[in-house]
Each structure stands twice: as C-alpha cells, then as structure tokens.
Motif scaffolding. Structure first.
Motif, short mmCIF file in Angstrom:
data_model
loop_
_atom_site.label_atom_id
_atom_site.label_comp_id
_atom_site.label_asym_id
_atom_site.label_seq_id
_atom_site.Cartn_x
_atom_site.Cartn_y
_atom_site.Cartn_z
N TRP A 103 1.26 -1.23 0.52
CA TRP A 103 0.01 -0.60 0.34
C TRP A 103 0.72 1.09 -0.54
O TRP A 103 1.53 0.91 0.66
CB TRP A 103 -1.06 -0.27 1.22
N SER A 122 -3.87 -4.64 3.46
CA SER A 122 -3.75 -3.66 3.67
C SER A 122 -3.95 -2.59 4.46
O SER A 122 -4.73 -1.71 3.90
CB SER A 122 -3.74 -2.91 1.88
N ARG A 172 -2.60 -4.36 -4.04
CA ARG A 172 -1.14 -4.93 -4.84
C ARG A 172 -1.33 -5.91 -3.43
O ARG A 172 -1.16 -5.39 -2.16
CB ARG A 172 -0.54 -5.14 -5.12
N GLN A 200 4.32 -5.62 -7.27
CA GLN A 200 3.57 -4.68 -8.70
C GLN A 200 5.10 -4.36 -9.68
O GLN A 200 5.51 -3.56 -10.90
CB GLN A 200 2.95 -3.46 -8.39
N SER A 211 1.67 -0.05 -4.67
CA SER A 211 0.68 -0.51 -5.09
C SER A 211 -0.41 0.32 -6.37
O SER A 211 -1.00 0.89 -7.06
CB SER A 211 -1.34 -0.56 -4.56
#
Length: 768
Positions: A55, A223, A403, A409, A530
């Motif tokens: 996050w 998150s 994510r 990512q 993310s």
C-alpha cells in the motif's frame, strides 16, 4: 472437537485488539529491541519500506506509519531467535514436514548457508563459495529451458532487475513470480480496456473522491494502512459500498490505534455505508446489475428532461464499444442477474443511484475478483462501470487493484515477466551485448506442469514459499524431489525447503530492515507501491548473522558462477554489488521513460510517480480508446463448474494473523477463531440441508473429476454468515483442493476463490 476456540468478534478493526495482538507477538518472538527502531521509521522518507503489503506511503506520514500486520512483518524479520546448523542436526526433514507453517518460520532467522545431505536426510552447513560454485556447475550442465527463476513479491527493484538479466543471459524467460498467483488477472484485463497493466489511482485521489466501491478485498488483513483513508472518507460522508461474500471487520468499523483520544472513547468509525454479500464468483452479475440500473436511470432522467447519469461526452470522445455493450446489458434479465449475484435488484438499483450521483468514484478490488476462472471478465466488468461515468483519468477517480506483497508490482516494472513482449529485449541486447531469448517462458502454472512432467529440472527461488503457495499441493510435493536442483534465497525456514531436489541449497539473505553494508557504504534499495510510486528504503537493524549476504550479492554470485552467464563481460556484477546506485543507473538506461533521474528522485517524500497514460486519458489499446467488453458469462466460477445440491463453492482466505503463506499466529481475531486453522465456514442453512452439525469433523473433497482425488480432512465445521452455496477455509492449507488446471482463463491465476467441493463427515469421507 478440540480444535481451538470459536468466540465471535464484535469489536472494530484496529483498536485495543490490534495493540494487544502486536504486543503478544513482540514479547513472544523477543523482537522488540530490533523492531522498535525500525517501526519508528517505517514507511517514512529516509526510512524502511514495509516488508509486508504494497500500500502507498504518504508524503506526510503519521507518527506511526505502520499497521498491525506491517508491524508483525517487521517483528518477524527482527525476531531474536536464530536457526543454525544445530537445528538441522536435531531435526531431519521427514519429521519437520509434520510441523505447521507457523512452527517452521517461528524457529528463527537462518544464519548460515546449508546444503541438502540425502544420506542423513538433513541440511548441513556449506561455505558460501562452495555453494555458489556447485550451483553454477549444476545450472551450466542443464539446458536453459529446464531451469526456472522464481521471484517472490518482496525483492527490491535493484535485485529484481539483476535477476531478470541473470535469467535472460542464462537463456530463458522462465520468470514466474507471485503475480502469477494473484493479480496477473489485472495485468491481462486492464491493457485491453484502458491500455495500462496497473491501477490509475494515486493516494491523493482518496481525498477528492465522492464514492468508493470495494470488491473482493479484506482491507483489515491485507492492507490495513488503507483504513486511515477509508476512515477519513467515511467521516466526510463519502459513501463506501462493499461487495464481499463475508463481512470483514475492517470494512465495517475501525478504531485508529494511533489516535489516543479515539482509543479512549467508546465506539468506532463505521466504514461501509452499504454492504452487499455477493455470492463467490457473483461479482460479474452484480456489476452487470449496476450497469443495467445506470442505463435505466439514465433513460428515465432523459425521458423526464433531466440530465442523465452517464458521462456521454466522455463515452463519445474516449471509448469504443458502448452501444453494443449497452444493448447486451439491457437484454440481460434481472432474474438472471439476481440468481447469479445472490443480490436483489432493489439493492443494486439503490447502489447505482448513489454511484450515479457522485461526481467521482474509485473502485478498489482484491483477489476476490482475480482468482476465478473468469476473473478477467470480472475486472473488465468493473472497468465498464467506471467508464460509464467517466471515472478514469480525473481527480478522485480511477481503478485501484490492491496489490499484495511489498514490491510485487515493481518487479514487473523492471522485467520480471515470462512474456517476452513485455520486456525491453532490444534495449537489453544493446546495453549488454547479447541476444535475449524471444520464446515465451514459464509462468506459475507452466512451471508446475514442467515439474510434474519432468521438463523442469532446476528451480531457483528469490524468496517466497512457492511449493506451499501453488495449487495442487499434494501432487507437486510428490514430484518436487525429482528436480535435479533447488535453490532458495531466504530469511526463514518454510515448507518449500522441506522438499529438496537431488541437490538443494538454502542461502540466507539480509532482510530489508537490516543494514546492507557494501564496498561503497550502507546501501539503499527501492520498491514500487500499489499506486505506481517508487520509494527508497534503507535498513537500520543489525544483521541477524555475520554470514548473511544481500540479495543483490547472492544473485551476482550465482551469475558469476555460471560460465554461460559470466562470459558476458559487459555486465558489471561486482560494481553493482558495491554500489546499488549503479544498478539504478542501469535501470534508467533500460527504461528511460519511466526512470528518468532515478537516483536523483529516489528520496522524494511520497515517492516519485511512474508514467501512467490512462491517468491522462491516453489509451494505449488496439483502438486508441478505452474499450467496453461484455462478459462471456454471468458468473466467474466458470462454465465447467459442476452443479448439484451437495456441491458448494469454496473460497480460500487468509487470517488477520497471516501475510501470504507466513502465519504469525494461529488466531483469526476478526472472525472469532482462536488456536486453530483447521476449520471450514458454512452457512447454517447449508449445514442443516446437508444433514451436518456445527463443530463436527468434516472433509472437503474437490468436486472436479480428473483422475486425481483431492481431500483435506479433520476440519471443524463452523456456522458463519456466508451466502448459501458457498463455504470458506484457509489458504495455503486448502491449496491441496485446487487442481492445477483450475485457473483463470488467459491469466492462469489459480481459481482459489471458487473451487467446487463436497463436504462430508470425516468418518464418511473417501480416503485420500
């Protein structure tokens, strides 16, 4: 049954429950002295990027910019216990296989390199240079296509770039990563619809949005720092509308542990203003219902001479396929939408009206959308609803895939991909003087098939717990020892390490929170969050052992030990290890559009943003416009799913004391489950209908016939508020029920959120 305690939890996410849970773990693992200095600088400029979730990190952080699970991840990395050669001398791997995931990782940090000794059934110490030499010789002897280079989601951008280059110099694109198991569906769905493989939302958009739609996401566990933004939005009166099969506490109520006055007051901030318990796999139908209701409301408004709720100017200027999409939506009967979603049309119409009044909206989603047979359709249907209101590419709006691991990512951003068309192979060729392989590599599913059929002979893992995270666990565990070589770059012991290949090595690495001292001094690494922002991270803890090496040093050591890789003299492996800034210079050369001024911008508060064309309403699609896609079916469970009165759809889930396969404790406070993970959650009506009883021992059996029976027994049956026809149990334990071929079409993500199963009393269950 004596399988833990079930005590329903009625408190909020956060609050004193979070404080007490973290305190117990810090005391138990003797990690407070090492973890506290890190926590005070976690997710702050000049500090350490959390090793847990991805996050976003704000430019102006809170005093304590960490959550319960992020603090537990830091505590885990800084635990006072050590696991050395003496542990393996006392425990052979056959006995360790009976231990739980929690027990294995809780033994402490690995502190010296180990090599598998088949004669004794144990790992034994090995010197670093000997281990690297033997690994290099083994890899040199194998054909390039037979080796897989796996990456977990926490390796830094610098290490990931080196790792993908190692694989391609070696001769393949066999670069599966943890995205293959979670958000690969996103990476496949979004480029076709909006032209980018990632979300379009920045953290600032949460302060400007007028509506939040949440799908298939357990914020409090996956998150938690996002709860600060959701709490702020809720207090501003922003409607937060959630679609999820289970009631998750973080999406219902939150008490901020970092606000003393709030902690001392009764009550908590309500989060979701509407909460729809959609059937597992029913999100496509629910979203289709929202689209149908929006069309109805728009037509009614226009008929009455009022402005419609669709952004027709945006649709005309920026999109393709709307008319065909709208025609099919209108033709879809409400009865089919209700049956497949599990929701009534009045609820969907009400939600559409709320969404239709908001001038901007953000759509959040997690693996509840992606881990289905038709997960790509689910994500694209969510994009359709956003496009109808012009909610891509304007402040306070966009799509936000949440994510998982802290740099999952970012690894894709610097070349970790099995798809050659997504890697800048021509630039790599010019930069390093070699011809990169152009054949498509193996993803997670392809790797597993290769292990089962013998075409994969070596598996090199940069972190992670692949064998435990992958589907069809029992079949894979039986085949794994047939590999010629397994190599694990790791910080702790996990179940994947207990199934060594004929030659196997455990290579202990520094954690991100630890000081990484190299020739040029303490090093900084970087990660992508993310929202597509790049952050610096510098460790501050004393390393857990003198023999630990950094991930870049280990990757470079392996590369230099393989003759076919080492001969490429244009790769300055030693110089990179001495100064990670030089790796970033190389990344900037490979990706000049994304990483211009990489080293110069690295320390910016809040991170520096990567380019995102869709945020600027530039659509890199086949037509140059954002595209509407009508789904192929109304349920994401897939058209092959068997039906029958005794078949339920299983969704696997994580506890709030867990991150991915790492289990910090055996409790799941928010669901009221303590001391056990051997449970299955079912609707009371389904329990009665199937002639079962609460608390009895049951066995789950996969209701997909392919000649491989799959069972897990001895689970405690717990009545729970879950839609009828659905059940839930824990990941990774239930991966044994997920067939390898039961995955999302196109993206190959295991369909672990909708597995057809039968539930029977354990005594009556078929033998495994």
């Amino acid at each position: 049954m004596d399988k833990g305690k079930i005590d329903p939890y009625h408190g909020p996410a956060g609050g004193w429950g979070s404080v007490r849970s973290l305190g117990r773990m810090l005391r138990r693992d003797r990690s407070l002295p090492g973890a506290l200095p890190v926590l005070l600088r976690q997710n702050k400029p000049g500090g350490v990027a959390c090793v847990s979730c991805a996050w976003a990190k704000p430019a102006q952080p809170h005093t304590f910019e960490f959550c319960e699970n992020g603090a537990k991840a830091t505590s885990w990395e800084n635990m006072g216990k050590r696991l050395d050669a003496g542990f393996f001398a006392r425990h052979d791997l056959a006995r360790l296989r009976a231990w739980s995931d929690h027990e294995l990782e809780a033994q402490g940090r690995l502190t010296e390199p180990m090599r598998w000794d088949a004669a004794s059934g144990r790992y034994v110490p090995v010197q670093w240079e000997q281990a690297l030499t033997e690994i290099g010789q083994a890899l040199q002897a194998l054909p390039a296509s037979a080796t897989v280079f796996y990456t977990s989601g926490r390796a830094s951008l610098e290490t990931s770039y080196m790792y993908q280059l190692l694989a391609r110099l070696y001769g393949n694109n066999n670069l599966p990563d943890s995205s293959n198991m979670c958000h690969e569906t996103t990476s496949v769905a979004l480029p076709h619809t909006i032209g980018v493989p990632v979300g379009t939302v920045h953290i600032e958009d949460f302060d400007q949005t007028e509506c939040l739609l949440c799908f298939g996401q357990n914020t409090a566990s996956n998150s938690p720092r996002m709860l600060h933004l959701l709490q702020s939005a809720s207090r501003r009166g922003v409607p937060i509308i959630t679609f999820n099969p289970l009631h998750e506490r973080g999406l219902e109520a939150f008490k901020n542990p970092q606000a003393p006055t709030e902690m001392l007051r009764p009550g908590a901030t309500p989060i979701s203003s509407r909460y729809h318990q959609v059937k597992t796999g029913g999100d496509i139908a629910a979203l289709l219902g929202l689209a149908k209701a929006l069309l109805e409301q728009d037509e009614q408004a226009r008929h009455e001479g009022r402005p419609g709720c669709l952004d027709r100017a945006f649709i005309a200027e920026h999109t393709d396929g709307f008319d065909e999409f709208a025609r099919k939506v209108r033709a879809c009967p409400w009865e089919d939408i209700e049956r497949n979603s599990g929701l009534v049309r009045e609820a969907l119409r009400e939600t559409a009206a709320i969404y239709g009044r908001a001038r901007s909206a953000i759509a959040l989603y997690g693996m509840g959308l992606t881990q289905h047979r038709d997960g790509v359709d689910s994500v694209q249907m969510l994009v359709n609803v956003l496009l109808m209101r012009g909610n891509i590419g304007k402040p306070g709006a966009g799509i936000c895939p949440v994510r998982g691991h802290s740099n999952v990512q970012g690894q894709r951003t610097v070349g970790i991909t099995e798809k050659p068309e997504l890697a800048p192979l021509d630039r790599l060729a010019a930069q390093y003087g070699f011809e990169p392989p152009r054949e498509k590599g193996l993803d997670t599913v392809g790797t597993c098939h290769g292990v089962l059929d013998g075409s994969v002979r070596a598996f090199v893992a940069l972190g992670g717990n692949f064998l435990r995270a992958a589907p069809d666990t029992a079949r894979l565990e039986a085949a794994w020892p047939g590999l010629a070589l397994t190599v694990h770059i790791t910080t702790t012991l996990n179940r994947s390490h207990l199934f060594p290949g004929q030659a196997s090595y455990l290579l202990p690495c520094l954690g991100r929170t630890e000081i990484d001292e190299q020739a040029s001094g303490p090093q900084t690494v970087s990660t992508e969050d993310s929202t597509g922002r790049i952050h610096a991270s510098r460790g501050i803890s004393k390393p857990a052992g003198e023999q630990l090496r950094s991930e870049p040093a280990i990757v470079a050591g392996i590369a230099q030990a393989i003759p076919r890789v080492a001969r490429h003299a244009k790769v300055p492996w030693r110089e990179w290890v001495a100064d990670y800034g030089r790796i970033r210079d190389a990344i900037e050369q490979t990706y000049p559009e994304s990483f211009a001024g990489y080293n110069r911008h690295l320390g910016e508060p809040g991170g520096f943003a990567l380019p995102n064309a869709a945020r600027e309403r530039r659509w890199n699609t086949e037509t140059g416009r954002a595209r509407f896609f009508f789904p192929s079916c109304l349920t994401a469970v897939g058209d092959h799913a068997p039906e029958g009165p005794d078949i339920l759809q299983l969704m696997t889930l994580r506890s709030n004391d867990q991150f991915n396969t790492t289990v910090y404790d055996m409790n799941d406070r928010f669901r009221g489950i303590y001391g056990t993970r051997e449970i299955v959650l079912m609707n009371p009506a389904d329990i009665a209908r199937l002639g079962l009883q609460a608390d009895m021992a049951v066995t789950l059996s996969t209701a997909l016939e392919d000649g491989h029976p799959r069972h897990i027994g001895g689970l405690r049956l717990v009545p729970y508020d879950i839609p009828q026809g659905c059940c839930a149990a824990y990941y990774p334990e239930c991966n044994v029920l997920v067939p390898l071929w039961h995955h999302a079409r196109d993206s190959h993500v295991p369909a672990a959120k909708s597995v057809p199963v039968r539930v029977r009393p354990t005594a009556a269950a078929p033998p495994a």
